[in-house]
Design a protein around this motif. Structure first.
Motif, PDB file in Angstrom:
ATOM      1  N   ALA A 143       0.769  -1.121   0.045  1.00 38.73           N
ATOM      2  CA  ALA A 143      -0.016  -0.069   0.066  1.00 38.73           C
ATOM      3  C   ALA A 143       1.023   1.190   0.093  1.00 38.73           C
ATOM      4  O   ALA A 143       0.575   2.310  -0.592  1.00 38.73           O
ATOM      5  CB  ALA A 143      -0.967  -0.098   1.156  1.00 38.73           C
ATOM      6  N   ALA A 144       2.053   1.227   0.806  1.00 40.79           N
ATOM      7  CA  ALA A 144       2.788   2.385   0.803  1.00 40.79           C
ATOM      8  C   ALA A 144       3.475   2.687  -0.293  1.00 40.79           C
ATOM      9  O   ALA A 144       3.381   3.969  -0.952  1.00 40.79           O
ATOM     10  CB  ALA A 144       3.844   2.169   1.742  1.00 40.79           C
ATOM     11  N   ASN A 145       3.947   1.417  -1.030  1.00 35.66           N
ATOM     12  CA  ASN A 145       4.625   1.630  -2.352  1.00 35.66           C
ATOM     13  C   ASN A 145       3.702   2.058  -3.516  1.00 35.66           C
ATOM     14  O   ASN A 145       4.076   2.885  -4.311  1.00 35.66           O
ATOM     15  CB  ASN A 145       4.890   0.213  -2.895  1.00 35.66           C
ATOM     16  CG  ASN A 145       6.471  -0.121  -2.127  1.00 35.66           C
ATOM     17  OD1 ASN A 145       7.089   0.977  -2.006  1.00 35.66           O
ATOM     18  ND2 ASN A 145       6.682  -1.219  -1.895  1.00 35.66           N
ATOM     19  N   SER A 146       2.351   1.812  -3.536  1.00 40.16           N
ATOM     20  CA  SER A 146       1.415   2.257  -4.322  1.00 40.16           C
ATOM     21  C   SER A 146       1.166   3.585  -4.064  1.00 40.16           C
ATOM     22  O   SER A 146       0.997   4.427  -5.256  1.00 40.16           O
ATOM     23  CB  SER A 146       0.241   1.449  -4.052  1.00 40.16           C
ATOM     24  OG  SER A 146      -0.871   1.971  -4.986  1.00 40.16           O
ATOM     25  N   ASN A 147       0.945   4.199  -3.041  1.00 41.12           N
ATOM     26  CA  ASN A 147       0.865   5.423  -2.558  1.00 41.12           C
ATOM     27  C   ASN A 147       1.967   6.240  -3.228  1.00 41.12           C
ATOM     28  O   ASN A 147       2.010   7.524  -3.663  1.00 41.12           O
ATOM     29  CB  ASN A 147       0.669   5.757  -1.272  1.00 41.12           C
ATOM     30  CG  ASN A 147      -0.843   5.272  -0.739  1.00 41.12           C
ATOM     31  OD1 ASN A 147      -1.694   5.211  -1.458  1.00 41.12           O
ATOM     32  ND2 ASN A 147      -0.692   5.108   0.424  1.00 41.12           N
ATOM     33  N   CYS A 148       3.326   5.715  -3.175  1.00 41.39           N
ATOM     34  CA  CYS A 148       4.712   6.291  -3.510  1.00 41.39           C
ATOM     35  C   CYS A 148       4.322   6.551  -4.985  1.00 41.39           C
ATOM     36  O   CYS A 148       4.809   7.616  -5.511  1.00 41.39           O
ATOM     37  CB  CYS A 148       5.710   5.817  -2.793  1.00 41.39           C
ATOM     38  SG  CYS A 148       6.070   5.769  -1.075  1.00 41.39           S
ATOM     39  N   ASP A 149       4.068   5.489  -5.617  1.00 49.44           N
ATOM     40  CA  ASP A 149       3.841   5.578  -7.020  1.00 49.44           C
ATOM     41  C   ASP A 149       3.120   6.660  -7.520  1.00 49.44           C
ATOM     42  O   ASP A 149       3.233   7.348  -8.448  1.00 49.44           O
ATOM     43  CB  ASP A 149       3.588   4.178  -7.579  1.00 49.44           C
ATOM     44  CG  ASP A 149       4.685   3.144  -7.510  1.00 49.44           C
ATOM     45  OD1 ASP A 149       5.913   3.506  -7.499  1.00 49.44           O
ATOM     46  OD2 ASP A 149       4.480   1.805  -7.694  1.00 49.44           O
ATOM     47  N   GLN A 150       2.042   6.834  -6.912  1.00 46.19           N
ATOM     48  CA  GLN A 150       0.998   7.896  -7.082  1.00 46.19           C
ATOM     49  C   GLN A 150       1.693   9.348  -7.129  1.00 46.19           C
ATOM     50  O   GLN A 150       1.184  10.130  -7.845  1.00 46.19           O
ATOM     51  CB  GLN A 150      -0.090   7.992  -6.177  1.00 46.19           C
ATOM     52  CG  GLN A 150      -0.922   6.789  -6.429  1.00 46.19           C
ATOM     53  CD  GLN A 150      -1.337   6.531  -7.994  1.00 46.19           C
ATOM     54  OE1 GLN A 150      -2.047   7.503  -8.519  1.00 46.19           O
ATOM     55  NE2 GLN A 150      -1.154   5.299  -8.663  1.00 46.19           N
ATOM     56  N   MET A 151       2.944   9.564  -6.428  1.00 50.12           N
ATOM     57  CA  MET A 151       3.575  10.851  -6.398  1.00 50.12           C
ATOM     58  C   MET A 151       3.968  11.308  -7.752  1.00 50.12           C
ATOM     59  O   MET A 151       4.071  12.328  -8.147  1.00 50.12           O
ATOM     60  CB  MET A 151       4.771  10.638  -5.491  1.00 50.12           C
ATOM     61  CG  MET A 151       4.480  10.472  -4.060  1.00 50.12           C
ATOM     62  SD  MET A 151       3.533  11.796  -3.238  1.00 50.12           S
ATOM     63  CE  MET A 151       3.242  11.136  -1.643  1.00 50.12           C
ATOM     64  N   LYS A 152       4.141  10.443  -8.580  1.00 50.41           N
ATOM     65  CA  LYS A 152       4.641  10.617 -10.146  1.00 50.41           C
ATOM     66  C   LYS A 152       3.417  11.504 -10.602  1.00 50.41           C
ATOM     67  O   LYS A 152       3.581  12.071 -11.831  1.00 50.41           O
ATOM     68  CB  LYS A 152       4.731   9.160 -10.701  1.00 50.41           C
ATOM     69  CG  LYS A 152       6.085   8.545 -10.490  1.00 50.41           C
ATOM     70  CD  LYS A 152       6.217   7.410 -11.047  1.00 50.41           C
ATOM     71  CE  LYS A 152       7.182   6.474 -10.488  1.00 50.41           C
ATOM     72  NZ  LYS A 152       7.072   4.977 -11.184  1.00 50.41           N
ATOM     73  N   ASN A 153       2.265  11.252 -10.430  1.00 44.54           N
ATOM     74  CA  ASN A 153       1.154  11.906 -10.932  1.00 44.54           C
ATOM     75  C   ASN A 153       0.633  13.201 -10.368  1.00 44.54           C
ATOM     76  O   ASN A 153      -0.188  13.894 -10.586  1.00 44.54           O
ATOM     77  CB  ASN A 153      -0.088  11.011 -10.733  1.00 44.54           C
ATOM     78  CG  ASN A 153       0.203   9.851 -11.561  1.00 44.54           C
ATOM     79  OD1 ASN A 153       0.771   9.920 -12.457  1.00 44.54           O
ATOM     80  ND2 ASN A 153      -0.169   8.626 -11.175  1.00 44.54           N
ATOM     81  N   LEU A 154       1.493  13.991  -9.280  1.00 42.89           N
ATOM     82  CA  LEU A 154       1.290  15.236  -8.717  1.00 42.89           C
ATOM     83  C   LEU A 154       1.494  16.146  -9.485  1.00 42.89           C
ATOM     84  O   LEU A 154       2.029  16.032 -10.690  1.00 42.89           O
ATOM     85  CB  LEU A 154       2.478  15.222  -7.610  1.00 42.89           C
ATOM     86  CG  LEU A 154       2.435  14.476  -6.426  1.00 42.89           C
ATOM     87  CD1 LEU A 154       3.516  14.977  -5.593  1.00 42.89           C
ATOM     88  CD2 LEU A 154       1.036  15.025  -5.461  1.00 42.89           C
ATOM     89  N   PRO A 155       0.699  17.281  -9.627  1.00 45.86           N
ATOM     90  CA  PRO A 155       0.893  18.331 -10.234  1.00 45.86           C
ATOM     91  C   PRO A 155       2.368  19.045 -10.098  1.00 45.86           C
ATOM     92  O   PRO A 155       2.764  18.967  -9.164  1.00 45.86           O
ATOM     93  CB  PRO A 155      -0.034  19.480  -9.761  1.00 45.86           C
ATOM     94  CG  PRO A 155      -1.308  18.762  -9.021  1.00 45.86           C
ATOM     95  CD  PRO A 155      -0.369  17.342  -8.382  1.00 45.86           C
ATOM     96  N   ALA A 156       3.041  19.285 -11.348  1.00 46.06           N
ATOM     97  CA  ALA A 156       4.361  19.434 -11.381  1.00 46.06           C
ATOM     98  C   ALA A 156       4.772  20.702 -10.158  1.00 46.06           C
ATOM     99  O   ALA A 156       5.755  20.705  -9.757  1.00 46.06           O
ATOM    100  CB  ALA A 156       4.862  19.864 -12.433  1.00 46.06           C
ATOM    101  N   ALA A 157       3.920  21.622  -9.816  1.00 51.44           N
ATOM    102  CA  ALA A 157       4.257  22.641  -9.119  1.00 51.44           C
ATOM    103  C   ALA A 157       4.417  22.139  -7.780  1.00 51.44           C
ATOM    104  O   ALA A 157       5.114  22.731  -6.872  1.00 51.44           O
ATOM    105  CB  ALA A 157       3.098  23.642  -9.306  1.00 51.44           C
ATOM    106  N   GLY A 158       3.796  20.872  -7.350  1.00 53.07           N
ATOM    107  CA  GLY A 158       4.093  20.596  -6.031  1.00 53.07           C
ATOM    108  C   GLY A 158       5.153  19.563  -5.861  1.00 53.07           C
ATOM    109  O   GLY A 158       5.396  19.103  -4.649  1.00 53.07           O
TER     110      GLY A 158
END
Length: 83
Positions: A48-63
């Motif tokens: 679950a933590a790894n999946s959440n970390c992978d979602q960081m790639k989808n953050l708006p670039a500004a953040g």
């Protein structure tokens, strides 16, 4: 529509991934944020933590840059590195 397109690109595209900025980590800040997140939370120990970390790639670039800096500080506090 051109100004809106420019605003959207500025917000959602991680330009650091294309060599923008000498201090940008390899792959840009969004990719680096995902990698550093895994370092902080223990790579591959929690799906679950790894999946959440992978979602960081989808953050708006500004953040991405500020998120990366936060994870980098957390990793250093744990005696780890995000490189």
């Amino acid at each position: 529509t051109v100004p809106i397109t420019v605003i959207m690109l500025a917000t959602f595209v991680d330009w650091s991934a294309f060599g923008g900025g000498d201090d940008a980590p390899k792959g840009g800040y969004c990719e680096a944020t995902a990698r550093c997140c895994k370092v902080v939370f223990g790579n591959a120990t929690n799906n679950a933590a790894n999946s959440n970390c992978d979602q960081m790639k989808n953050l708006p670039a500004a953040g991405c840059k500020s998120a990366y800096e936060g994870y980098e500080r957390s990793a250093k506090a744990q005696g780890k590195t995000c490189d």
